[in-house]
Design an enzyme around this catalytic site. Structure first.
Site, short mmCIF file in Angstrom:
data_model
loop_
_atom_site.label_atom_id
_atom_site.label_comp_id
_atom_site.label_asym_id
_atom_site.label_seq_id
_atom_site.Cartn_x
_atom_site.Cartn_y
_atom_site.Cartn_z
N THR A 1 119.06 20.96 19.74
CA THR A 1 118.58 22.23 19.86
C THR A 1 117.35 22.10 20.80
OG1 THR A 1 117.58 23.20 17.94
CG2 THR A 1 117.87 21.03 17.78
N GLU B 1 114.58 23.12 18.94
CA GLU B 1 113.89 22.97 18.17
C GLU B 1 113.04 21.25 18.65
OE1 GLU B 1 112.14 22.98 14.92
OE2 GLU B 1 113.27 25.16 15.73
N TYR C 1 113.78 17.06 10.61
CA TYR C 1 115.50 17.95 11.46
C TYR C 1 115.42 17.87 13.00
CZ TYR C 1 117.80 21.98 13.72
OH TYR C 1 119.40 22.52 14.12
N LYS D 1 117.47 15.52 15.18
CA LYS D 1 118.64 15.82 16.04
C LYS D 1 117.92 14.93 17.44
CE LYS D 1 121.39 19.19 14.49
NZ LYS D 1 122.73 19.66 14.99
P1 NAP Z 1 125.15 26.50 9.48
O1 NAP Z 1 126.11 27.04 9.67
O2 NAP Z 1 124.51 25.34 8.73
O3 NAP Z 1 126.98 24.95 9.70
C1 NAP Z 1 127.02 23.43 9.37
C2 NAP Z 1 127.52 22.65 9.16
O4 NAP Z 1 127.63 21.73 9.01
C3 NAP Z 1 128.09 23.95 7.76
O5 NAP Z 1 129.45 23.63 7.45
C4 NAP Z 1 128.01 22.09 6.68
O6 NAP Z 1 129.36 22.02 5.52
C5 NAP Z 1 128.47 20.83 7.75
N1 NAP Z 1 127.74 19.95 6.90
C6 NAP Z 1 126.71 19.95 6.37
N2 NAP Z 1 126.96 18.41 6.25
C7 NAP Z 1 127.52 17.71 6.11
C8 NAP Z 1 128.15 16.76 6.10
N3 NAP Z 1 127.86 15.64 5.24
N4 NAP Z 1 129.49 16.46 6.29
C9 NAP Z 1 130.09 16.83 6.96
N5 NAP Z 1 129.93 18.39 7.55
C10 NAP Z 1 128.71 18.74 7.19
O7 NAP Z 1 125.21 25.61 11.17
P2 NAP Z 1 125.16 26.42 12.34
O8 NAP Z 1 124.68 27.62 12.61
O9 NAP Z 1 126.63 27.50 12.46
O10 NAP Z 1 124.82 25.47 13.60
C11 NAP Z 1 126.11 24.24 13.84
C12 NAP Z 1 125.05 23.71 14.65
O11 NAP Z 1 124.21 23.64 15.93
C13 NAP Z 1 124.90 22.34 13.50
O12 NAP Z 1 124.08 21.53 14.05
C14 NAP Z 1 123.00 23.09 13.74
O13 NAP Z 1 122.37 21.72 13.71
C15 NAP Z 1 122.47 23.46 15.80
N6 NAP Z 1 122.39 24.37 16.27
C16 NAP Z 1 121.91 25.65 15.04
C17 NAP Z 1 121.28 26.73 16.39
C18 NAP Z 1 121.57 28.01 15.61
O14 NAP Z 1 120.35 28.63 16.26
N7 NAP Z 1 122.59 28.36 14.79
C19 NAP Z 1 120.58 26.30 17.50
C20 NAP Z 1 120.97 24.90 18.26
C21 NAP Z 1 121.19 24.02 17.34
P3 NAP Z 1 129.07 22.72 4.32
O15 NAP Z 1 129.94 24.37 4.99
O16 NAP Z 1 130.01 22.20 4.15
O17 NAP Z 1 128.09 23.47 3.86
O1 G4F Z 2 115.36 31.20 11.30
P1 G4F Z 2 114.83 30.42 10.77
O2 G4F Z 2 114.87 29.18 9.71
O3 G4F Z 2 115.05 29.40 12.30
P2 G4F Z 2 114.27 27.64 12.83
O4 G4F Z 2 113.39 26.98 12.07
O5 G4F Z 2 114.21 28.40 14.47
O6 G4F Z 2 115.80 26.83 13.40
C1 G4F Z 2 117.21 27.47 13.90
O7 G4F Z 2 117.15 27.95 15.07
C2 G4F Z 2 117.06 26.12 15.79
C3 G4F Z 2 116.97 26.26 16.84
O8 G4F Z 2 116.22 26.68 17.90
C4 G4F Z 2 118.43 25.16 15.58
F1 G4F Z 2 118.51 24.32 15.62
C5 G4F Z 2 118.00 25.35 13.40
O9 G4F Z 2 119.72 24.55 13.21
C6 G4F Z 2 118.29 26.72 13.38
O10 G4F Z 2 119.74 27.83 13.44
O11 G4F Z 2 112.89 30.20 11.52
C7 G4F Z 2 112.11 30.85 12.68
C8 G4F Z 2 111.23 31.46 11.97
C9 G4F Z 2 110.43 30.03 11.76
O12 G4F Z 2 108.98 30.10 13.04
C10 G4F Z 2 110.41 30.03 10.78
O13 G4F Z 2 108.87 29.45 10.24
O14 G4F Z 2 111.15 32.28 11.02
C11 G4F Z 2 109.96 31.51 10.63
N1 G4F Z 2 110.17 32.24 9.76
C12 G4F Z 2 108.98 33.13 8.65
N2 G4F Z 2 109.43 33.48 7.37
C13 G4F Z 2 110.90 31.87 8.73
C14 G4F Z 2 110.21 32.56 7.17
N3 G4F Z 2 112.22 31.43 8.06
C15 G4F Z 2 113.18 31.44 7.14
N4 G4F Z 2 113.87 31.05 7.88
N5 G4F Z 2 112.68 32.46 6.09
C16 G4F Z 2 111.85 32.97 6.07
O15 G4F Z 2 111.06 33.19 4.88
#
Ligand code: NAP
Ligand code: G4F
Length: 323
Positions: free
Chosen positions: A126, A128, A151, A155
């Protein structure tokens, strides 16, 4: 013979989009799911692929379950998407976040090393991990890491362990450093989906306001459907390598709010937003903007969905869902 792939985190946003992509490519898809009394297949249902997946039961915290699954399935490709993925919760649940996101990856890598060393491995890293460290405000594969949340730290461990298994044991291990990517099935607590769901509720008379934290943050937001394609491409290369995946353009949360409210005809959106300190983070990450030149060059990958399109797609989907 069909290619086989194991996806951890298959019930999450990316798991669902990746499963759909691989099924379209005629893979046999195994999906790792945890034991639940009532598992939630709604993301897979939304994409219409729930019944096409072979589910295997396990948990990233249970090393033996991962060994067993890898031994039984010996997949051509393993995509590790499972994580405690919400940055905000990682301060409250730092140990759990570390166990799943760091140690879980070590367990999975060892399972591959011992029982299926020819499996290609993708780790969901990520942006992050960069924290606020960047050169001229833009991150590349060369930008130093400075994680600013439990987090991000968890990662970073997984990222380096993935690199180390490649260097130590010659396994095909890749790490995709992905910037934020969203969709209509983004988890409801992430800021984009929280906003589009909130707007749909306001528009339909079900809510009066949306409570947010720091709305000055800027993110490089792309569409999840485009990003899972990059994951797949990384595992089709001859040699394993790490890639940064982003759109190259960032926007503030305020930009997001303006377009999203605009979609339902509301111009004076500020009156619906309440700043609530509960949603502010102990250490914020202010600006993310990635440069994906290497992915463009070597993978031939480019994002297709533009920011405005993404925002409108999410608002429309929430209006439809609630309406
Ligand atoms: P998500 O919607 O939160 O999905 C995460 C999945 O991980 C869920 O299905 C959850 O299962 C599963 N999980 C959590 N704990 C587990 C455990 N102990 N054993 C088995 N499964 C488990 O996340 P996403 O947005 O699809 O992201 C996918 C991956 O990319 C994550 O690793 C995230 O950190 C990374 N990532 C995401 C973004 C982004 O912007 N979306 C960016 C960079 C990296 P349950 O459904 O059972 O809760
Ligand atoms: O949507 P967020 O929670 O995403 P964040 O923290 O960027 O993380 C996501 O992207 C990462 C990749 O860069 C992934 F690795 C991670 O797993 C996840 O998918 O927050 C985005 C921004 C932050 O700056 C947060 O402080 O939005 C700001 N924010 C402001 N108000 C809020 C809120 N975020 C959340 N979730 N909820 C609020 O009410």
């Amino acid at each position: 013979m069909k290619k086989t792939a194991l996806i951890t985190g298959i019930l999450g946003q990316d798991g669902a989009y990746l499963a759909k992509l691989l099924l379209e490519k005629d893979y046999q898809v195994y999906g790792l799911i945890r034991r639940y009394t009532n598992p939630n297949y709604s993301n897979l249902d939304y994409l219409g692929v729930t019944d096409d997946i072979e589910y295997v039961s396990g948990d990233m915290n249970d090393e033996a379950s991962l060994m067993n699954i890898i031994k039984l399935t010996t997949p051509n490709e393993v995509y590790n998407l499972a994580a405690q993925s919400f940055v905000g919760s990682s301060w409250d649940q730092a140990k759990l976040t570390t166990e799943v996101n760091s140690l879980g990856v070590l367990y999975l890598l060892n399972a591959i090393r011992f029982f299926s060393p020819r499996s290609k491995f993708y780790q969901a890293s990520t942006s992050e991990m960069f924290g606020n460290s960047s050169s001229k405000g833009i991150q590349t594969e060369e930008t130093p890491f400075h994680p600013r949340s439990p987090y991000a730290i968890s990662k970073l461990y997984a990222h380096w362990m993935t690199v180390n298994f490649k260097e130590s044991y010659g396994l095909f291990c890749t790490s995709g450093i992905l910037f934020n990517h969203e969709s209509p099935i983004r988890g409801i607590e992430f800021v984009t989906r929280k906003i589009t769901d909130g707007i749909a509720r306001i528009k339909l008379g079900l809510a009066k306001e949306i409570r947010l934290g720091n709305i000055e943050s800027k993110r490089d937001w792309g569409f999840a459907g485009d990003y899972v394609e990059a994951m797949w491409l990384m595992l089709q290369q001859k040699e394993p390598d790490n890639f940064l995946i982003s759109t190259g353009i960032n926007h503030s949360i305020k930009d997001f709010l303006e377009i999203a409210f605009g979609r339902v005809g509301i111009k004076d959106w500020k009156k619906y937003i309440k700043i609530d300190p509960r949603y502010k983070r102990p250490a914020e990450l202010f600006v993310l903007q990635g440069k994906s030149d290497k992915a463009h060059r070597k993978l031939g990958w480019k994002p297709k969905v533009k920011f405005e399109e993404l925002v409108k797609m999410m608002v429309d989907a929430d209006i439809k869902r609630l309406g």
